[in-house]
Design an enzyme around this catalytic site. Structure first.
Site, PDB file in Angstrom:
ATOM      1  N   TYR A   1      14.649  34.729  41.307  1.00 36.78           N
ATOM      2  CA  TYR A   1      15.039  33.350  41.556  1.00 36.78           C
ATOM      3  C   TYR A   1      16.448  33.331  42.118  1.00 36.78           C
ATOM      4  O   TYR A   1      17.393  33.797  41.472  1.00 36.78           O
ATOM      5  CB  TYR A   1      14.984  32.486  40.281  1.00 36.78           C
ATOM      6  CG  TYR A   1      15.584  31.127  40.534  1.00 36.78           C
ATOM      7  CD1 TYR A   1      14.982  30.258  41.446  1.00 36.78           C
ATOM      8  CD2 TYR A   1      16.758  30.718  39.921  1.00 36.78           C
ATOM      9  CE1 TYR A   1      15.549  29.023  41.732  1.00 36.78           C
ATOM     10  CE2 TYR A   1      17.334  29.484  40.211  1.00 36.78           C
ATOM     11  CZ  TYR A   1      16.724  28.649  41.112  1.00 36.78           C
ATOM     12  OH  TYR A   1      17.282  27.429  41.407  1.00 36.78           O
TER      13      TYR A   1
ATOM     14  N   ASP B   1      -2.355  -0.945  61.368  1.00 40.59           N
ATOM     15  CA  ASP B   1      -3.441  -0.156  60.775  1.00 40.59           C
ATOM     16  C   ASP B   1      -4.270   0.572  61.832  1.00 40.59           C
ATOM     17  O   ASP B   1      -5.416   0.938  61.594  1.00 40.59           O
ATOM     18  CB  ASP B   1      -4.341  -1.055  59.902  1.00 40.59           C
ATOM     19  CG  ASP B   1      -5.126  -2.087  60.693  1.00 40.59           C
ATOM     20  OD1 ASP B   1      -4.852  -2.255  61.907  1.00 40.59           O
ATOM     21  OD2 ASP B   1      -6.011  -2.739  60.105  1.00 40.59           O
TER      22      ASP B   1
ATOM     23  N   ARG C   1      25.340  45.460  29.543  1.00 41.71           N
ATOM     24  CA  ARG C   1      24.163  45.468  28.678  1.00 41.71           C
ATOM     25  C   ARG C   1      24.473  46.402  27.535  1.00 41.71           C
ATOM     26  O   ARG C   1      25.353  47.268  27.638  1.00 41.71           O
ATOM     27  CB  ARG C   1      22.925  45.960  29.449  1.00 41.71           C
ATOM     28  CG  ARG C   1      23.097  47.360  29.970  1.00 41.71           C
ATOM     29  CD  ARG C   1      21.937  47.835  30.821  1.00 41.71           C
ATOM     30  NE  ARG C   1      22.126  49.221  31.164  1.00 41.71           N
ATOM     31  CZ  ARG C   1      21.777  49.772  32.318  1.00 41.71           C
ATOM     32  NH1 ARG C   1      21.220  49.029  33.260  1.00 41.71           N
ATOM     33  NH2 ARG C   1      21.977  51.040  32.530  1.00 41.71           N
TER      34      ARG C   1
ATOM     35  N   ASN D   1      20.558  43.947  48.627  1.00 42.34           N
ATOM     36  CA  ASN D   1      19.264  44.184  47.985  1.00 42.34           C
ATOM     37  C   ASN D   1      19.223  43.457  46.647  1.00 42.34           C
ATOM     38  O   ASN D   1      20.084  43.666  45.795  1.00 42.34           O
ATOM     39  CB  ASN D   1      19.048  45.684  47.768  1.00 42.34           C
ATOM     40  CG  ASN D   1      17.629  45.948  47.301  1.00 42.34           C
ATOM     41  OD1 ASN D   1      16.702  45.991  48.095  1.00 42.34           O
ATOM     42  ND2 ASN D   1      17.458  46.079  45.996  1.00 42.34           N
TER      43      ASN D   1
ATOM     44  N   ARG E   1      12.374  26.601  48.548  1.00 43.82           N
ATOM     45  CA  ARG E   1      12.578  25.169  48.295  1.00 43.82           C
ATOM     46  C   ARG E   1      13.672  24.643  49.231  1.00 43.82           C
ATOM     47  O   ARG E   1      14.307  25.415  49.941  1.00 43.82           O
ATOM     48  CB  ARG E   1      12.901  24.968  46.820  1.00 43.82           C
ATOM     49  CG  ARG E   1      11.666  25.259  45.931  1.00 43.82           C
ATOM     50  CD  ARG E   1      12.047  25.404  44.476  1.00 43.82           C
ATOM     51  NE  ARG E   1      12.860  24.279  44.042  1.00 43.82           N
ATOM     52  CZ  ARG E   1      13.687  24.318  42.989  1.00 43.82           C
ATOM     53  NH1 ARG E   1      13.794  25.422  42.286  1.00 43.82           N
ATOM     54  NH2 ARG E   1      14.385  23.261  42.664  1.00 43.82           N
TER      55      ARG E   1
ATOM     56  N   ASN F   1     -13.173  -5.569  70.412  1.00 41.82           N
ATOM     57  CA  ASN F   1     -11.750  -5.823  70.587  1.00 41.82           C
ATOM     58  C   ASN F   1     -10.977  -4.715  69.882  1.00 41.82           C
ATOM     59  O   ASN F   1     -11.075  -4.547  68.670  1.00 41.82           O
ATOM     60  CB  ASN F   1     -11.426  -7.197  69.970  1.00 41.82           C
ATOM     61  CG  ASN F   1      -9.936  -7.440  69.844  1.00 41.82           C
ATOM     62  OD1 ASN F   1      -9.132  -6.833  70.569  1.00 41.82           O
ATOM     63  ND2 ASN F   1      -9.567  -8.330  68.930  1.00 41.82           N
TER      64      ASN F   1
ATOM     65  N   GLY G   1     -14.159  -7.217  66.099  1.00 41.27           N
ATOM     66  CA  GLY G   1     -14.479  -8.416  66.856  1.00 41.27           C
ATOM     67  C   GLY G   1     -15.229  -8.015  68.125  1.00 41.27           C
ATOM     68  O   GLY G   1     -14.891  -7.010  68.753  1.00 41.27           O
TER      69      GLY G   1
ATOM     70  N   ARG H   1      -9.385  -4.335  51.453  1.00 41.92           N
ATOM     71  CA  ARG H   1     -10.467  -3.349  51.446  1.00 41.92           C
ATOM     72  C   ARG H   1     -10.006  -1.947  51.025  1.00 41.92           C
ATOM     73  O   ARG H   1     -10.806  -1.059  50.818  1.00 41.92           O
ATOM     74  CB  ARG H   1     -11.137  -3.322  52.831  1.00 41.92           C
ATOM     75  CG  ARG H   1     -11.906  -4.597  53.141  1.00 41.92           C
ATOM     76  CD  ARG H   1     -12.216  -4.761  54.635  1.00 41.92           C
ATOM     77  NE  ARG H   1     -11.093  -5.333  55.389  1.00 41.92           N
ATOM     78  CZ  ARG H   1     -11.128  -5.639  56.691  1.00 41.92           C
ATOM     79  NH1 ARG H   1     -12.235  -5.407  57.390  1.00 41.92           N
ATOM     80  NH2 ARG H   1     -10.071  -6.154  57.298  1.00 41.92           N
TER      81      ARG H   1
ATOM     82  N   GLY I   1      -3.454 -14.841  58.401  1.00 47.59           N
ATOM     83  CA  GLY I   1      -4.271 -14.368  59.516  1.00 47.59           C
ATOM     84  C   GLY I   1      -3.403 -13.822  60.647  1.00 47.59           C
ATOM     85  O   GLY I   1      -2.187 -14.049  60.688  1.00 47.59           O
TER      86      GLY I   1
HETATM   87  C1  UD1 Z   1      -8.742  -7.392  63.854  1.00 47.40           C
HETATM   88  C2  UD1 Z   1      -9.267  -8.369  64.933  1.00 47.40           C
HETATM   89  C3  UD1 Z   1     -10.599  -7.828  65.476  1.00 47.40           C
HETATM   90  C4  UD1 Z   1     -10.373  -6.417  66.040  1.00 47.40           C
HETATM   91  C5  UD1 Z   1      -9.736  -5.509  64.995  1.00 47.40           C
HETATM   92  C6  UD1 Z   1      -9.320  -4.206  65.657  1.00 47.40           C
HETATM   93  C7  UD1 Z   1      -8.490 -10.576  64.246  1.00 47.40           C
HETATM   94  C8  UD1 Z   1      -8.865 -11.877  63.649  1.00 47.40           C
HETATM   95  N1  UD1 Z   1      -9.451  -9.657  64.357  1.00 47.40           N
HETATM   96  O1  UD1 Z   1      -9.706  -7.398  62.812  1.00 47.40           O
HETATM   97  O2  UD1 Z   1     -11.085  -8.669  66.509  1.00 47.40           O
HETATM   98  O3  UD1 Z   1     -11.620  -5.889  66.472  1.00 47.40           O
HETATM   99  O4  UD1 Z   1      -8.562  -6.112  64.422  1.00 47.40           O
HETATM  100  O5  UD1 Z   1      -8.789  -3.292  64.728  1.00 47.40           O
HETATM  101  O6  UD1 Z   1      -7.350 -10.380  64.619  1.00 47.40           O
HETATM  102  N2  UD1 Z   1      -2.230  -8.889  59.513  1.00 47.40           N
HETATM  103  C9  UD1 Z   1      -1.053  -9.574  59.373  1.00 47.40           C
HETATM  104  N3  UD1 Z   1      -1.089 -10.841  58.838  1.00 47.40           N
HETATM  105  C10 UD1 Z   1      -2.255 -11.435  58.470  1.00 47.40           C
HETATM  106  C11 UD1 Z   1      -3.454 -10.713  58.641  1.00 47.40           C
HETATM  107  C12 UD1 Z   1      -3.419  -9.449  59.170  1.00 47.40           C
HETATM  108  O7  UD1 Z   1       0.019  -9.074  59.691  1.00 47.40           O
HETATM  109  O8  UD1 Z   1      -2.186 -12.563  58.000  1.00 47.40           O
HETATM  110  C13 UD1 Z   1      -2.184  -7.523  60.087  1.00 47.40           C
HETATM  111  C14 UD1 Z   1      -2.845  -6.508  59.188  1.00 47.40           C
HETATM  112  O9  UD1 Z   1      -1.887  -5.936  58.305  1.00 47.40           O
HETATM  113  C15 UD1 Z   1      -3.384  -5.488  60.170  1.00 47.40           C
HETATM  114  C16 UD1 Z   1      -3.634  -6.300  61.431  1.00 47.40           C
HETATM  115  O10 UD1 Z   1      -2.910  -7.493  61.279  1.00 47.40           O
HETATM  116  O11 UD1 Z   1      -2.449  -4.468  60.438  1.00 47.40           O
HETATM  117  C17 UD1 Z   1      -5.104  -6.603  61.643  1.00 47.40           C
HETATM  118  O12 UD1 Z   1      -5.583  -7.327  60.540  1.00 47.40           O
HETATM  119  P1  UD1 Z   1      -6.987  -6.983  59.863  1.00 47.40           P
HETATM  120  O13 UD1 Z   1      -7.204  -7.911  58.725  1.00 47.40           O
HETATM  121  O14 UD1 Z   1      -7.063  -5.541  59.597  1.00 47.40           O
HETATM  122  O15 UD1 Z   1      -7.968  -7.386  61.038  1.00 47.40           O
HETATM  123  P2  UD1 Z   1      -9.402  -6.792  61.339  1.00 47.40           P
HETATM  124  O16 UD1 Z   1     -10.385  -7.399  60.422  1.00 47.40           O
HETATM  125  O17 UD1 Z   1      -9.348  -5.341  61.405  1.00 47.40           O
HETATM  126 CA    CA Z   2      -7.879  -3.801  60.802  1.00 45.24          CA
END
Ligand code: UD1
Ligand code: CA
Length: 453
Positions: A359, A100, A433, A370, A326, A164, A135, A14, A76
């Site tokens: 500079y 995230d 100079r 100075n 810098r 969640n 969720g 996304r 997932g």
């Molecule tokens: C997830 C939860 C949701 C919750 C929300 C809160 C699940 C199925 N859903 O949804 O219930 O309300 O977070 O923010 O968990 N990631 C992996 N491997 C994967 C998929 C995802 O490491 O295969 C990591 C992503 O990088 C991310 C985190 O898991 O940091 C959550 O994944 P994301 O796809 O953002 O889940 P949401 O749809 O936000």
């Molecule tokens: Ca998320």
């Protein structure tokens, strides 16, 4: 002992970006940096970060701060947990946090963990006005039953406002045992970590812990949420400083990074950005439009519309307007750096002045020196950089070119407009100079008698 797992392997579809989602910055720091800081501040074990496609970029950005495990391809959040558990002890609890969700505070992590019994598991939930994308928490007789993802929820379930938050403390052994029972029979065809929670709640103590301040759990899935997270964190930090004796004159346009430290009675003008690990001493005034990154500023300094990067500035120094320090500068107390001065990798001793258009690069400048308008340390010969050393009390005239490597002794003078290539001994005057000559009648001969006499 509690282990910590950070889920950061998702594709981040996304975001529509080539940059891994967790590297997108919130207040100029990658999202994941905020998560790791919260984990570290909560004094948890060094975390295990699950990475996926483009994970090498994440690993590089956070080398030494975490242990990395690969989940490729990402199937997932449940699958990500399965991968992580393979690298953890079979007993004990594991805190699972998403890469995230950059707004968690360490105190909240600790409070949540304290609320879950050591022989059980739990999740964080909260009520929000707009639950879209999260969720939903399904309860029966008040008791936590399961989480249903937005895409899998019925119209009725989508109306639920309790969501969640995506932060879990899980019994490792039980999670390991039940993970095999998960399937991908859902709208996204993924292994949901959330399905595991329902199973765990049936078998052992399970706490659905309610978060007081819902802004903390904000997840970043798209750039709109990224901007919202930045705003939320920015406001939280500014409110903190307003409550801790700092004046922020225009909170709407001010950026103060999460790791910045500010002294008592610091005054920050509109449009100022103070970022990185910057520190500002008591009573200093940071004027409008200034940007300070990874710099240390002493007490009672005055900075106006300038940029200071990775440098140290002493007490009572005045800088600007429109100066640029810098990286690598050390500016001692009571120095005055003025309009359009640029300094790089330069030390300048107390009481010295460089007021206009100069500079100073790769220079070691003493006290009470100075530097005249337009003076330049010519530090680069096209191949290498060279140093200029200027002794205490020296005076460098306007528009001097100091060709490095060069030594100007204490108390020496350099005449304006000189191009100096050789050492100037202490107390002497260097004039390098062409001597002025006036050619009489030149204009009249050139342009004729209409030129003014
Ligand atoms: C997830 C939860 C949701 C919750 C929300 C809160 C699940 C199925 N859903 O949804 O219930 O309300 O977070 O923010 O968990 N990631 C992996 N491997 C994967 C998929 C995802 O490491 O295969 C990591 C992503 O990088 C991310 C985190 O898991 O940091 C959550 O994944 P994301 O796809 O953002 O889940 P949401 O749809 O936000
Ligand atoms: Ca998320």
């Amino acid at each position: 002992m509690t282990a910590t797992v950070v889920l950061a392997a998702g594709d981040g579809k996304r975001m529509h970006s080539v940059l891994p989602k967790v590297l997108h910055p919130v207040l100029e720091q990658p999202m994941l940096a905020h998560v790791l800081r919260a984990v570290q501040t909560a004094e948890l074990e060094r975390p295990l970060v699950v990475i996926g496609r483009n994970g090498d970029q994440v690993q590089e950005a956070f080398a030494g701060q975490a242990t990395f495990v690969w989940q490729d391809p990402p199937r997932g959040t449940g699958d990500a947990l399965r991968v992580a558990l393979q690298h953890l002890p079979s007993e004990g609890q594991v805190l699972v946090i998403s890469g995230d969700t950059p707004l968690w505070r360490a105190e909240t992590l600790r409070d949540f963990m304290a609320a879950v019994p050591t022989n059980g598991s739990g999740l964080v939930c909260t009520e929000v006005t707009n639950p879209t994308g999260y969720g939903r928490i399904v309860r029966r007789d008040q008791r936590f039953l399961r989480v249903v993802e937005e895409q899998d929820a019925s119209a009725e379930q989508r109306k639920l406002k309790e969501v969640n938050a995506g932060l879990y403390l899980l019994d490792s052994a039980l999670a390991r045992k039940l993970l095999d029972e998960l399937d991908t029979a859902n709208a996204q065809g993924e292994v949901y970590l959330t399905d595991l929670l329902a199973l765990m709640a049936q078998q052992a103590p399970f706490v659905a812990w309610t978060l007081a301040d819902a802004t903390e759990m904000a997840g970043v899935n798209d750039r709109r949420q990224l901007a919202a997270a930045t705003t939320a964190l920015r406001q939280r930090i500014i409110n903190h400083w307003l409550e801790h004796s700092v004046s922020v004159l225009d909170p709407v346009t001010t950026w103060i990074g999460a790791e910045v430290e500010l002294g008592q009675d610091v005054v920050i003008g509109p449009g100022v950005r103070i970022l990185g690990k910057s520190r500002i001493g008591q009573g200093s005034r940071i004027g409008a439009g200034t940007e300070i990154v990874d710099a240390k500023i002493g007490a009672d300094a005055q900075i106006r519309q300038s940029v200071i990067e990775n440098s140290e500035v002493g007490d009572r120094v005045t800088i600007g307007p429109f100066a640029h320090l810098r990286p690598g500068c050390v500016v001692a107390a009571d120095v005055e750096i003025g309009n359009f001065a640029e300094l790089k990798n330069t030390r300048i001793g107390s009481g010295s002045k460089a007021h206009h258009h100069c500079y100073l690069g790769d220079a070691e400048i003493g006290q009470r020196v100075n530097i005249g308008a337009g003076a330049i340390t010519v530090n680069y010969d096209g191949i290498a950089k060279h140093q200029t050393v200027i002794g205490d009390g020296a005076f460098v005239g306007c528009n001097a070119n100091l060709i490095a490597p060069l030594l100007i002794g204490p108390g020496a003078y350099v005449a304006a407009g000189s191009t100096v290539t050789q050492e100037v001994p202490a107390q002497s005057l260097a004039v390098a100079r062409e001597r002025q000559r006036n050619i009489e009648g030149w204009a009249k001969r050139r342009f004729g008698s209409h030129k003014e006499e």
